[in-house]
Scaffold this motif. Structure first.
Motif, PDB file in Angstrom:
ATOM      1  N   TYR A 164       0.827  -1.206   0.000  1.00 32.79           N
ATOM      2  CA  TYR A 164       0.000   0.000   0.000  1.00 32.79           C
ATOM      3  C   TYR A 164       0.861   1.256   0.000  1.00 32.79           C
ATOM      4  O   TYR A 164       0.519   2.250  -0.638  1.00 32.79           O
ATOM      5  N   VAL A 165       1.973   1.213   0.690  1.00 33.04           N
ATOM      6  CA  VAL A 165       2.892   2.358   0.691  1.00 33.04           C
ATOM      7  C   VAL A 165       3.499   2.532  -0.697  1.00 33.04           C
ATOM      8  O   VAL A 165       3.595   3.660  -1.211  1.00 33.04           O
ATOM      9  N   ILE A 166       3.876   1.424  -1.332  1.00 29.63           N
ATOM     10  CA  ILE A 166       4.420   1.491  -2.692  1.00 29.63           C
ATOM     11  C   ILE A 166       3.370   2.034  -3.647  1.00 29.63           C
ATOM     12  O   ILE A 166       3.665   2.858  -4.516  1.00 29.63           O
ATOM     13  N   LYS A 167       2.123   1.598  -3.497  1.00 27.10           N
ATOM     14  CA  LYS A 167       1.049   2.096  -4.356  1.00 27.10           C
ATOM     15  C   LYS A 167       0.825   3.590  -4.140  1.00 27.10           C
ATOM     16  O   LYS A 167       0.604   4.340  -5.096  1.00 27.10           O
ATOM     17  N   THR A 168       0.910   4.032  -2.915  1.00 25.15           N
ATOM     18  CA  THR A 168       0.766   5.454  -2.616  1.00 25.15           C
ATOM     19  C   THR A 168       1.864   6.262  -3.287  1.00 25.15           C
ATOM     20  O   THR A 168       1.597   7.294  -3.926  1.00 25.15           O
ATOM     21  N   LEU A 169       3.105   5.794  -3.166  1.00 26.79           N
ATOM     22  CA  LEU A 169       4.225   6.499  -3.795  1.00 26.79           C
ATOM     23  C   LEU A 169       4.114   6.474  -5.318  1.00 26.79           C
ATOM     24  O   LEU A 169       4.404   7.476  -5.987  1.00 26.79           O
ATOM     25  N   ALA A 170       3.665   5.361  -5.870  1.00 26.37           N
ATOM     26  CA  ALA A 170       3.478   5.279  -7.328  1.00 26.37           C
ATOM     27  C   ALA A 170       2.349   6.207  -7.782  1.00 26.37           C
ATOM     28  O   ALA A 170       2.422   6.807  -8.859  1.00 26.37           O
ATOM     29  N   GLY A 171       1.315   6.340  -6.965  1.00 29.98           N
ATOM     30  CA  GLY A 171       0.230   7.262  -7.293  1.00 29.98           C
ATOM     31  C   GLY A 171       0.712   8.709  -7.325  1.00 29.98           C
ATOM     32  O   GLY A 171       0.333   9.483  -8.205  1.00 29.98           O
ATOM     33  N   LEU A 172       1.559   9.062  -6.372  1.00 32.58           N
ATOM     34  CA  LEU A 172       2.148  10.408  -6.385  1.00 32.58           C
ATOM     35  C   LEU A 172       3.076  10.582  -7.586  1.00 32.58           C
ATOM     36  O   LEU A 172       3.164  11.668  -8.165  1.00 32.58           O
ATOM     37  N   TRP A 173       3.750   9.501  -7.978  1.00 36.35           N
ATOM     38  CA  TRP A 173       4.599   9.517  -9.169  1.00 36.35           C
ATOM     39  C   TRP A 173       3.767   9.769 -10.423  1.00 36.35           C
ATOM     40  O   TRP A 173       4.180  10.517 -11.311  1.00 36.35           O
ATOM     41  N   VAL A 174       2.572   9.176 -10.497  1.00 35.06           N
ATOM     42  CA  VAL A 174       1.675   9.411 -11.642  1.00 35.06           C
ATOM     43  C   VAL A 174       1.329  10.896 -11.734  1.00 35.06           C
ATOM     44  O   VAL A 174       1.394  11.494 -12.814  1.00 35.06           O
ATOM     45  N   ILE A 175       0.985  11.487 -10.608  1.00 38.37           N
ATOM     46  CA  ILE A 175       0.624  12.907 -10.603  1.00 38.37           C
ATOM     47  C   ILE A 175       1.824  13.756 -11.000  1.00 38.37           C
ATOM     48  O   ILE A 175       1.706  14.698 -11.789  1.00 38.37           O
ATOM     49  N   GLY A 176       2.994  13.429 -10.473  1.00 33.45           N
ATOM     50  CA  GLY A 176       4.202  14.161 -10.841  1.00 33.45           C
ATOM     51  C   GLY A 176       4.521  14.035 -12.319  1.00 33.45           C
ATOM     52  O   GLY A 176       4.917  15.011 -12.976  1.00 33.45           O
ATOM     53  N   ALA A 177       4.347  12.842 -12.873  1.00 35.35           N
ATOM     54  CA  ALA A 177       4.604  12.636 -14.303  1.00 35.35           C
ATOM     55  C   ALA A 177       3.609  13.415 -15.164  1.00 35.35           C
ATOM     56  O   ALA A 177       3.977  13.949 -16.213  1.00 35.35           O
ATOM     57  N   MET A 178       2.365  13.499 -14.711  1.00 35.22           N
ATOM     58  CA  MET A 178       1.379  14.297 -15.442  1.00 35.22           C
ATOM     59  C   MET A 178       1.822  15.756 -15.508  1.00 35.22           C
ATOM     60  O   MET A 178       1.764  16.386 -16.567  1.00 35.22           O
ATOM     61  N   GLU A 179       2.258  16.264 -14.373  1.00 38.84           N
ATOM     62  CA  GLU A 179       2.726  17.650 -14.337  1.00 38.84           C
ATOM     63  C   GLU A 179       3.982  17.837 -15.198  1.00 38.84           C
ATOM     64  O   GLU A 179       4.132  18.858 -15.860  1.00 38.84           O
ATOM     65  N   MET A 180       4.876  16.840 -15.192  1.00 36.66           N
ATOM     66  CA  MET A 180       6.078  16.943 -16.020  1.00 36.66           C
ATOM     67  C   MET A 180       5.736  16.989 -17.504  1.00 36.66           C
ATOM     68  O   MET A 180       6.332  17.766 -18.254  1.00 36.66           O
ATOM     69  N   VAL A 181       4.765  16.180 -17.920  1.00 38.54           N
ATOM     70  CA  VAL A 181       4.340  16.198 -19.326  1.00 38.54           C
ATOM     71  C   VAL A 181       3.783  17.568 -19.690  1.00 38.54           C
ATOM     72  O   VAL A 181       4.174  18.172 -20.700  1.00 38.54           O
ATOM     73  N   LEU A 182       2.894  18.075 -18.861  1.00 44.98           N
ATOM     74  CA  LEU A 182       2.252  19.356 -19.166  1.00 44.98           C
ATOM     75  C   LEU A 182       3.241  20.519 -19.147  1.00 44.98           C
ATOM     76  O   LEU A 182       3.193  21.401 -20.012  1.00 44.98           O
ATOM     77  N   MET A 183       4.154  20.521 -18.187  1.00 42.88           N
ATOM     78  CA  MET A 183       5.126  21.618 -18.115  1.00 42.88           C
ATOM     79  C   MET A 183       6.146  21.545 -19.247  1.00 42.88           C
ATOM     80  O   MET A 183       6.543  22.580 -19.792  1.00 42.88           O
ATOM     81  N   ALA A 184       6.567  20.339 -19.627  1.00 46.07           N
ATOM     82  CA  ALA A 184       7.502  20.205 -20.744  1.00 46.07           C
ATOM     83  C   ALA A 184       6.842  20.658 -22.041  1.00 46.07           C
ATOM     84  O   ALA A 184       7.470  21.319 -22.875  1.00 46.07           O
ATOM     85  N   MET A 185       5.564  20.324 -22.202  1.00 43.63           N
ATOM     86  CA  MET A 185       4.832  20.774 -23.404  1.00 43.63           C
ATOM     87  C   MET A 185       4.732  22.289 -23.419  1.00 43.63           C
ATOM     88  O   MET A 185       4.907  22.918 -24.465  1.00 43.63           O
ATOM     89  N   LYS A 186       4.438  22.868 -22.269  1.00 41.95           N
ATOM     90  CA  LYS A 186       4.282  24.317 -22.170  1.00 41.95           C
ATOM     91  C   LYS A 186       5.588  25.039 -22.516  1.00 41.95           C
ATOM     92  O   LYS A 186       5.572  26.087 -23.161  1.00 41.95           O
ATOM     93  N   LYS A 187       6.725  24.445 -22.097  1.00 45.17           N
ATOM     94  CA  LYS A 187       8.027  25.058 -22.356  1.00 45.17           C
ATOM     95  C   LYS A 187       8.595  24.674 -23.722  1.00 45.17           C
ATOM     96  O   LYS A 187       9.665  25.153 -24.090  1.00 45.17           O
TER      97      LYS A 187
END
Length: 117
Positions: free
Chosen positions: A62-85
């Protein structure tokens, strides 16, 4: 609470894909969709924490799933910010796919999910 969590991350993924397509087309509405997406990040995190808190026994998975879920959100932001730049998004997309696959696998495998095995 499980239904609220699933609904929030499903809407977040849909909003993410909409934000990506709006960002690619150069639409001014992309920023508005990104702000709503960030609201759903918060809702997803809150419902996830509440689900985690409701567990009788906390497994390391469950802890690994929580960290992976936060990783998904971080990756979403990385995609959007890289596209913006105007930078390459390949690494961020790979991270998003890997993290999403890991979260979905763990989510279906763990007792609160569907019994796969």
């Amino acid at each position: 609470m499980t239904h609220a969590h699933i609904t929030s991350w499903l809407i977040a993924i849909i909003l993410f894909l909409i934000a990506v397509s709006l960002q690619r087309s150069g639409s001014a509405k992309a920023k508005m969709v990104q702000m709503v997406l960030r609201l759903f990040y918060i809702i997803t995190i809150i419902t996830g924490v509440l689900l985690l808190h409701s567990l009788a026994s906390l497994s390391i998975l469950y802890v690994i799933k929580t960290l992976a879920g936060l990783w998904v959100i971080g990756a979403m932001e990385m995609v959007l910010m890289a596209m913006k730049k105007g930078k390459s998004t390949a690494v961020a997309w790979v991270q998003w796919v890997v993290a999403l696959a890991l979260v979905l696998f763990l989510g279906l495998m763990l007792p609160l999910g569907i019994d796969l095995f």
